[in-house]
Design a protein around this motif. Structure first.
Motif, PDB file in Angstrom:
ATOM      1  N   UNK A 102      -0.018  -3.576   8.261  1.00 53.48           N
ATOM      2  CA  UNK A 102      -1.158  -3.970   7.435  1.00 53.48           C
ATOM      3  C   UNK A 102      -2.474  -3.543   8.085  1.00 53.48           C
ATOM      4  N   UNK A 103      -2.542  -3.634   9.410  1.00 57.36           N
ATOM      5  CA  UNK A 103      -3.741  -3.199  10.128  1.00 57.36           C
ATOM      6  C   UNK A 103      -3.945  -1.696   9.949  1.00 57.36           C
ATOM      7  N   UNK A 104      -2.872  -0.932  10.104  1.00 60.13           N
ATOM      8  CA  UNK A 104      -2.972   0.522   9.964  1.00 60.13           C
ATOM      9  C   UNK A 104      -3.303   0.903   8.527  1.00 60.13           C
ATOM     10  N   UNK A 105      -2.729   0.209   7.560  1.00 59.10           N
ATOM     11  CA  UNK A 105      -3.055   0.471   6.155  1.00 59.10           C
ATOM     12  C   UNK A 105      -4.535   0.218   5.900  1.00 59.10           C
ATOM     13  N   UNK A 106      -5.073  -0.832   6.514  1.00 61.33           N
ATOM     14  CA  UNK A 106      -6.489  -1.106   6.378  1.00 61.33           C
ATOM     15  C   UNK A 106      -7.351  -0.037   7.007  1.00 61.33           C
ATOM     16  N   UNK A 107      -6.934   0.453   8.154  1.00 63.54           N
ATOM     17  CA  UNK A 107      -7.659   1.552   8.797  1.00 63.54           C
ATOM     18  C   UNK A 107      -7.692   2.777   7.895  1.00 63.54           C
ATOM     19  N   UNK A 108      -6.534   3.132   7.354  1.00 62.39           N
ATOM     20  CA  UNK A 108      -6.448   4.309   6.494  1.00 62.39           C
ATOM     21  C   UNK A 108      -7.353   4.165   5.277  1.00 62.39           C
ATOM     22  N   UNK A 109      -7.403   2.956   4.735  1.00 61.00           N
ATOM     23  CA  UNK A 109      -8.214   2.727   3.537  1.00 61.00           C
ATOM     24  C   UNK A 109      -9.701   2.871   3.820  1.00 61.00           C
ATOM     25  N   UNK A 110     -10.105   2.629   5.067  1.00 62.07           N
ATOM     26  CA  UNK A 110     -11.513   2.673   5.396  1.00 62.07           C
ATOM     27  C   UNK A 110     -12.017   3.998   5.925  1.00 62.07           C
ATOM     28  N   UNK A 111     -11.192   5.025   5.873  1.00 57.76           N
ATOM     29  CA  UNK A 111     -11.582   6.298   6.479  1.00 57.76           C
ATOM     30  C   UNK A 111     -12.320   7.233   5.532  1.00 57.76           C
ATOM     31  N   UNK A 112     -12.563   6.809   4.324  1.00 54.09           N
ATOM     32  CA  UNK A 112     -13.368   7.633   3.434  1.00 54.09           C
ATOM     33  C   UNK A 112     -12.541   8.421   2.443  1.00 54.09           C
ATOM     34  N   UNK A 113     -13.187   9.383   1.788  1.00 49.39           N
ATOM     35  CA  UNK A 113     -12.539  10.061   0.653  1.00 49.39           C
ATOM     36  C   UNK A 113     -11.535  11.136   1.044  1.00 49.39           C
ATOM     37  N   UNK A 131       3.129   0.313   7.406  1.00 46.53           N
ATOM     38  CA  UNK A 131       1.890   0.609   6.685  1.00 46.53           C
ATOM     39  C   UNK A 131       2.180   1.108   5.281  1.00 46.53           C
ATOM     40  N   UNK A 132       3.153   1.995   5.148  1.00 45.79           N
ATOM     41  CA  UNK A 132       3.522   2.500   3.817  1.00 45.79           C
ATOM     42  C   UNK A 132       4.048   1.360   2.947  1.00 45.79           C
ATOM     43  N   UNK A 133       4.879   0.507   3.520  1.00 42.36           N
ATOM     44  CA  UNK A 133       5.414  -0.618   2.755  1.00 42.36           C
ATOM     45  C   UNK A 133       4.319  -1.619   2.400  1.00 42.36           C
ATOM     46  N   UNK A 134       3.211  -1.600   3.164  1.00 43.84           N
ATOM     47  CA  UNK A 134       2.075  -2.468   2.856  1.00 43.84           C
ATOM     48  C   UNK A 134       1.124  -1.829   1.851  1.00 43.84           C
TER      49      UNK A 134
END
Length: 299
Positions: A102-113, A131-134
């Motif tokens: 979940x932490x890594x998924x959040x990081x990925x979401x915040x990296x921009x377009x 992360x993928x499952x999240x």
């Protein structure tokens, strides 16, 4: 840990975790404090998020950072919560692949377009799966020297069981002293430069004891979730790649090849590498990764 061979111009071999690079030290917001990272700054069309393994850190990807930047990728290597320079929870249950995912998924979401490609090494591969499952929004997944679930019986799993009581009773410094004593029995340890030994010690004792214990428990108990991951990849149209060093001594090469087949993903071997191609043969690893990643992005 791996050591680079000498360069063609006669430059002495350099320790891989201390390999020079142009990436900058930065931090991202995390659930227990800042997440430490190394981030390249060259213009790029896509981002590669690099997740290290057990007792590892962002520095394990140092040999890849400049080559990835030169190839047109922004590279971001992180310390997971509880690893080295990223503070973590004091609760061992906070270090499951699901929660760290979940932490890594959040990081990925915040990296921009830009498209984000996710690579997880060893324990980090289990986290990348989490992360993928999240629901991580990524454009591709690479699993490197990781397996379908818990470590199989063998030296690495046995070492986890032996180290746990020592870490609980005597703490990080004492636990690492024993690790050094064991390492000193192998001739290769004498070839490791003193600055690398100092870095490895500092990294270990700077990590969270709860994190080390929690991750070690995962490595002995994590169930096979490959079928769940395969469905998530299909449902979200995420391409995947499984990569292993030809002499991996953690999860077997046949087990990783079978995992790739279950994921309907290509499988590739890195010659001249064991469990850590990123440090043992980074050039050979890049020869596998870059064509696959470019194909994903162009497709």
């Amino acid at each position: 840990m791996g050591i680079h061979p000498g360069l063609a111009d006669g430059t002495p071999p350099r320790p891989s975790q201390l390999w020079p690079h142009r990436a900058e030290r930065t931090e991202f917001d995390g659930p227990h404090g800042p997440i430490a990272a190394l981030r390249t700054t060259a213009p790029a069309d896509a981002t590669v998020l690099l997740v290290p393994g057990y007792t590892g850190s962002k520095e394990d990807f140092a040999p890849l950072l400049d080559p990835l930047a030169d190839a047109g990728f922004e590279a971001i290597a992180v310390d997971l919560p509880g690893q080295y320079e990223s503070p973590g929870a004091n609760d061992e249950s906070a270090y499951t692949p699901a929660k760290l995912g979940e932490v890594v998924a959040g990081l990925a979401a915040g990296l921009g377009p830009r498209p984000v490609l996710l690579l997880g090494h060893s324990f980090g591969g289990l986290v990348a799966r989490g992360a993928v499952l999240a629901g991580a929004r990524i454009a591709g997944l690479t699993l490197m020297d990781t397996g379908p679930g818990q470590l199989p019986e063998g030296g690495r799993r046995a070492a986890l069981a032996l180290g746990e009581p020592l870490l609980r009773q005597d703490g990080l410094v004492a636990a690492y002293a024993v690790r050094e004593e064991v390492s000193a029995r192998f001739p290769a340890w004498a070839l490791v430069p003193d600055e690398v030994k100092a870095f490895l010690r500092d990294r270990f004792i700077s990590s969270s004891a709860a994190g080390l214990l929690g991750m070690a428990d995962v490595l002995r108990t994590e169930p096979d979730r490959v079928d769940e991951l395969a469905k998530a990849l299909r449902d979200n149209n995420i391409p995947a790649l499984v990569v292993a060093g030809e002499n991996d001594d953690a999860w077997s090469v046949p087990a990783q090849r079978e995992m790739a087949a279950r994921l309907d993903a290509p499988f590739a071997l890195v010659q001249g590498a064991a469990h850590s191609p990123n440090t043992e043969n980074p050039g050979g690893l890049l020869e596998v990764l870059l064509p696959a990643w470019r194909a994903w992005l162009s497709g």
